[in-house]
Enzyme design. Sequence first.
Site, PDB file in Angstrom:
ATOM      1  N   LYS A  52       1.688 -20.304 -45.796  1.00 12.32           N
ATOM      2  CA  LYS A  52       1.063 -21.474 -46.432  1.00 12.32           C
ATOM      3  C   LYS A  52       1.526 -21.600 -47.885  1.00 12.32           C
ATOM      4  O   LYS A  52       1.853 -22.694 -48.360  1.00 12.32           O
ATOM      5  CB  LYS A  52      -0.473 -21.365 -46.346  1.00 12.32           C
ATOM      6  CG  LYS A  52      -1.002 -21.524 -44.916  1.00 12.32           C
ATOM      7  CD  LYS A  52      -2.478 -21.161 -44.772  1.00 12.32           C
ATOM      8  CE  LYS A  52      -2.882 -21.182 -43.291  1.00 12.32           C
ATOM      9  NZ  LYS A  52      -4.282 -20.784 -43.053  1.00 12.32           N
ATOM     10  N   GLN A  96      -9.192 -17.682 -45.788  1.00 11.03           N
ATOM     11  CA  GLN A  96      -8.560 -17.291 -44.535  1.00 11.03           C
ATOM     12  C   GLN A  96      -9.558 -16.512 -43.670  1.00 11.03           C
ATOM     13  O   GLN A  96     -10.214 -15.580 -44.145  1.00 11.03           O
ATOM     14  CB  GLN A  96      -7.298 -16.454 -44.818  1.00 11.03           C
ATOM     15  CG  GLN A  96      -6.457 -16.153 -43.580  1.00 11.03           C
ATOM     16  CD  GLN A  96      -5.815 -17.390 -42.950  1.00 11.03           C
ATOM     17  OE1 GLN A  96      -5.540 -18.372 -43.618  1.00 11.03           O
ATOM     18  NE2 GLN A  96      -5.604 -17.336 -41.651  1.00 11.03           N
ATOM     19  N   ASP A 119      -9.528 -27.149 -44.903  1.00 14.45           N
ATOM     20  CA  ASP A 119      -9.522 -26.616 -43.537  1.00 14.45           C
ATOM     21  C   ASP A 119     -10.357 -27.493 -42.604  1.00 14.45           C
ATOM     22  O   ASP A 119     -10.273 -27.355 -41.374  1.00 14.45           O
ATOM     23  CB  ASP A 119     -10.140 -25.205 -43.524  1.00 14.45           C
ATOM     24  CG  ASP A 119      -9.111 -24.097 -43.394  1.00 14.45           C
ATOM     25  OD1 ASP A 119      -8.013 -24.373 -42.888  1.00 14.45           O
ATOM     26  OD2 ASP A 119      -9.425 -22.959 -43.785  1.00 14.45           O
TER      27      ASP A 119
HETATM   28  N1  GUN Z   1      -7.642 -18.250 -39.172  1.00 17.98           N
HETATM   29  C1  GUN Z   1      -7.023 -18.716 -38.078  1.00 17.98           C
HETATM   30  N2  GUN Z   1      -6.756 -20.035 -38.212  1.00 17.98           N
HETATM   31  C2  GUN Z   1      -7.232 -20.395 -39.425  1.00 17.98           C
HETATM   32  C3  GUN Z   1      -7.241 -21.625 -40.145  1.00 17.98           C
HETATM   33  O1  GUN Z   1      -6.804 -22.682 -39.683  1.00 17.98           O
HETATM   34  N3  GUN Z   1      -7.802 -21.582 -41.379  1.00 17.98           N
HETATM   35  C4  GUN Z   1      -8.337 -20.450 -41.902  1.00 17.98           C
HETATM   36  N4  GUN Z   1      -8.883 -20.512 -43.111  1.00 17.98           N
HETATM   37  N5  GUN Z   1      -8.344 -19.299 -41.260  1.00 17.98           N
HETATM   38  C5  GUN Z   1      -7.784 -19.275 -40.033  1.00 17.98           C
END
Ligand code: GUN
Length: 289
Positions: A52, A96, A119
């Site tokens: 990211k 995350q 998100d």
């Molecule tokens: N863990 C797995 N997928 C995601 C996501 O799309 N966002 C976040 N913050 N954590 C994750």
Amino acid sequence: MRILSGKETAEGIKLEIAAEVQARISAGKSKPHLAAILVGDDGASETYVNAKVKACARVGFESTLVRLDASISEEELLAKVKELNEDDRIHGFIVQLPLPSHISDQKIIEAVSPEKDVDGFHPLNVGRMVLGLPCFLPATPYGILQLLQRNNIATEGKHCVVVGRSHIVGSPMSILLARNSSPGNCTVTLAHSRTQDLKKITLQADIIIAAVGRPRFITADMVKEGAVIVDVGIHRIEDESSKSGYRLIGDVDFDEVSSKVGAISPVPGGVGPMTIVALLKNTLQAAGN
Ligand code: GUN
């Protein structure tokens, strides 16, 4: 059979985003700024967050990675979230997941300001998504919609079977594909671990979204000839022939399913890169005009 390359599709979208960033800068506006909080040292989470951050650099965004020790208390993490909520330099941020077991994911999700929740996990954004109101769409389903749309996969009137009902993927995906919009207007079946005779249902699907979290769960006998398959799964399996000692596979048995279907997204290089560009699109939206 067509390969739905998320990698290629995402590259095109990144060019569009980069052009929008340049236009913002020319107009004297700030660069979009995404922050990510990473708690602990889970290998997979580390990989995702690094991807990211790297994608931010590619499109000209600023990014901030906040690394916190796995032993951090819930109160301390809540204080960090509050700090980012109040920091005007940051347009959007993510925490995350998963978090260490002594911290409530839900409590943290609800502490993120809905205006910075790129998100799309805050209940306010989830509720607005269900109602079809402007909101931040969750990144993986949003990325899958983009993958279908940009590869000209027709969805209107199609029977879509979503396998898996997680809050992050399956559940929002089922809602978005059923909406009266494009992509959308599918007849959706949401299948899960308690579904009886899953094969009978998946055999009726024009489109299958595989988001069960089990390696090679969808096999050739479960899919209709010519169907479109989107594989959300990502699993590490041992592979001595590879330099790292492992390789990545999905929820779909790609080798046997791919010869039967009309189109299929690979793992890696399918949904993963699309999830990242969806997050970038949300961050651009959070930065506003
Ligand atoms: N863990 C797995 N997928 C995601 C996501 O799309 N966002 C976040 N913050 N954590 C994750």
